[in-house]
Scaffold this active site. Sequence first.
Site, PDB file in Angstrom:
ATOM      1  N   GLY A  86       2.438   2.493   4.079  1.00 53.18           N
ATOM      2  CA  GLY A  86       2.795   3.728   3.354  1.00 53.18           C
ATOM      3  C   GLY A  86       3.374   3.443   1.791  1.00 53.18           C
ATOM      4  N   ALA A  87       2.576   2.731   1.211  1.00 55.31           N
ATOM      5  CA  ALA A  87       3.083   2.185  -0.143  1.00 55.31           C
ATOM      6  C   ALA A  87       2.124   2.514  -1.420  1.00 55.31           C
ATOM      7  CB  ALA A  87       3.340   0.576  -0.229  1.00 55.31           C
ATOM      8  N   ASN A  96       0.542  -2.098   1.773  1.00 52.39           N
ATOM      9  CA  ASN A  96      -0.804  -1.320   2.477  1.00 52.39           C
ATOM     10  C   ASN A  96      -1.008  -0.119   1.294  1.00 52.39           C
ATOM     11  OD1 ASN A  96      -0.509  -2.849   4.419  1.00 52.39           O
ATOM     12  ND2 ASN A  96      -0.677  -1.042   6.085  1.00 52.39           N
ATOM     13  N   THR A 155      -3.968   6.076   0.752  1.00 52.55           N
ATOM     14  CA  THR A 155      -4.016   7.225  -0.059  1.00 52.55           C
ATOM     15  C   THR A 155      -4.271   7.234  -1.405  1.00 52.55           C
ATOM     16  OG1 THR A 155      -2.127   8.156   1.193  1.00 52.55           O
ATOM     17  CG2 THR A 155      -2.321   9.329  -0.767  1.00 52.55           C
ATOM     18  N   ASP A 161      -5.563  -1.920  10.987  1.00 51.29           N
ATOM     19  CA  ASP A 161      -4.379  -1.221  10.728  1.00 51.29           C
ATOM     20  C   ASP A 161      -4.097  -0.250  11.842  1.00 51.29           C
ATOM     21  OD1 ASP A 161      -2.252  -0.490   9.083  1.00 51.29           O
ATOM     22  OD2 ASP A 161      -3.564   1.057   8.029  1.00 51.29           O
ATOM     23  N   ARG A 217      -8.393   7.324  -1.274  1.00 53.27           N
ATOM     24  CA  ARG A 217      -8.778   8.617  -1.171  1.00 53.27           C
ATOM     25  C   ARG A 217      -8.800   9.227  -2.268  1.00 53.27           C
ATOM     26  NH1 ARG A 217      -6.661   9.933   4.805  1.00 53.27           N
ATOM     27  NH2 ARG A 217      -6.802   7.915   5.860  1.00 53.27           N
ATOM     28  N   ASP A 224       0.604  -1.606  16.840  1.00 57.23           N
ATOM     29  CA  ASP A 224       1.662  -0.641  16.415  1.00 57.23           C
ATOM     30  C   ASP A 224       2.398  -0.114  17.724  1.00 57.23           C
ATOM     31  OD1 ASP A 224       3.632   1.047  15.330  1.00 57.23           O
ATOM     32  OD2 ASP A 224       2.061   2.213  14.363  1.00 57.23           O
TER      33      ASP A 224
END
Length: 310
Positions: free
Chosen positions: A213-214, A255, A258, A83, A261, A105
């Site tokens: 960021g999903a 993806n 967060t 990633d 976590r 990226d």
Amino acid sequence: MPLVTTTEMFTKAYEGKYAVGAFNVNNMEIIQGIIEAAREEQAPVILQVSAGARNYAKHIYLTKLVEGAVADAPDVPIALHLDHGDSFELCKACVDGGFTSVMIDGSQYTFEENIALTQKVAAYAHAKGAVVEAELGTLAGIEDDVNVAAENASFTDPAQAVEFVERTGIDSLAIAIGTSHGAYKFKGTPQLDFQRLEKISQLLSGFPLVLHGASTVIPEFVEKCNLYGGKIPGAQGVPEEMLLKAGKMGVCKINVDTDLRLAMTASIRETLAENPAAFDPRSYLGAGRDAIRTMVAHKMRNMLNCSHRI
């Protein structure tokens, strides 16, 4: 089965109008929780490793843990993905080290520089049997070493997306339509640019798109973190119904980092707070693993619609 690339996963996802979950991993418990969920839901899964995770746990430890996951769930299609690789050298090391998919990226560079770097990575990876994801447009937010201020974010230009895919030969494209990294994705009402997504999907008909960021930033975990001493006020993610809609419009990979976590941290905080005499890591890490399994299974079943897709 051995590790697979995402090629067949994405073909089935595009045709079935759903997305495959790509979950960031950092340690054994996270991997175990994700794989247990995938096995329960009979869903394909992408385990992805960021540069930060690779530095934290070391390449060899993570790949050996993933080897264990493959042996433990032989019927589950599992891809191992890098990633946000930020250099050719990192992507090469991961391909040489057993990853079946890498992301380069180059979104921080000019359009032409991004193309040149991506072409180089794609040529090397394809020669080794790996597949490549790249990014066009820039997401705001913070994730490991990726830190982009809101004013520097830019949405993906549909016309540029076509040229980028044609010239680089990549296998999937991460686009920017309003998602962002981290726990604070929206200050007001969540919005994604579905008109832009529709245009890109039409121009790149049949080509797999990716949303970074999903995470949905599940309120239950935010509240639990805050209840047991955390400080995550006002966190907000992408609503599940928006991600389901994206999966029907050409997004084949979503993806999630967060939420992993938050699930683990909330469970560990709760376990230690309610059992102050506990000092066996297995008790609180085990609770974190269970929370991840339950949360990932929910996402596969209700957010990604990829349950029973094996």
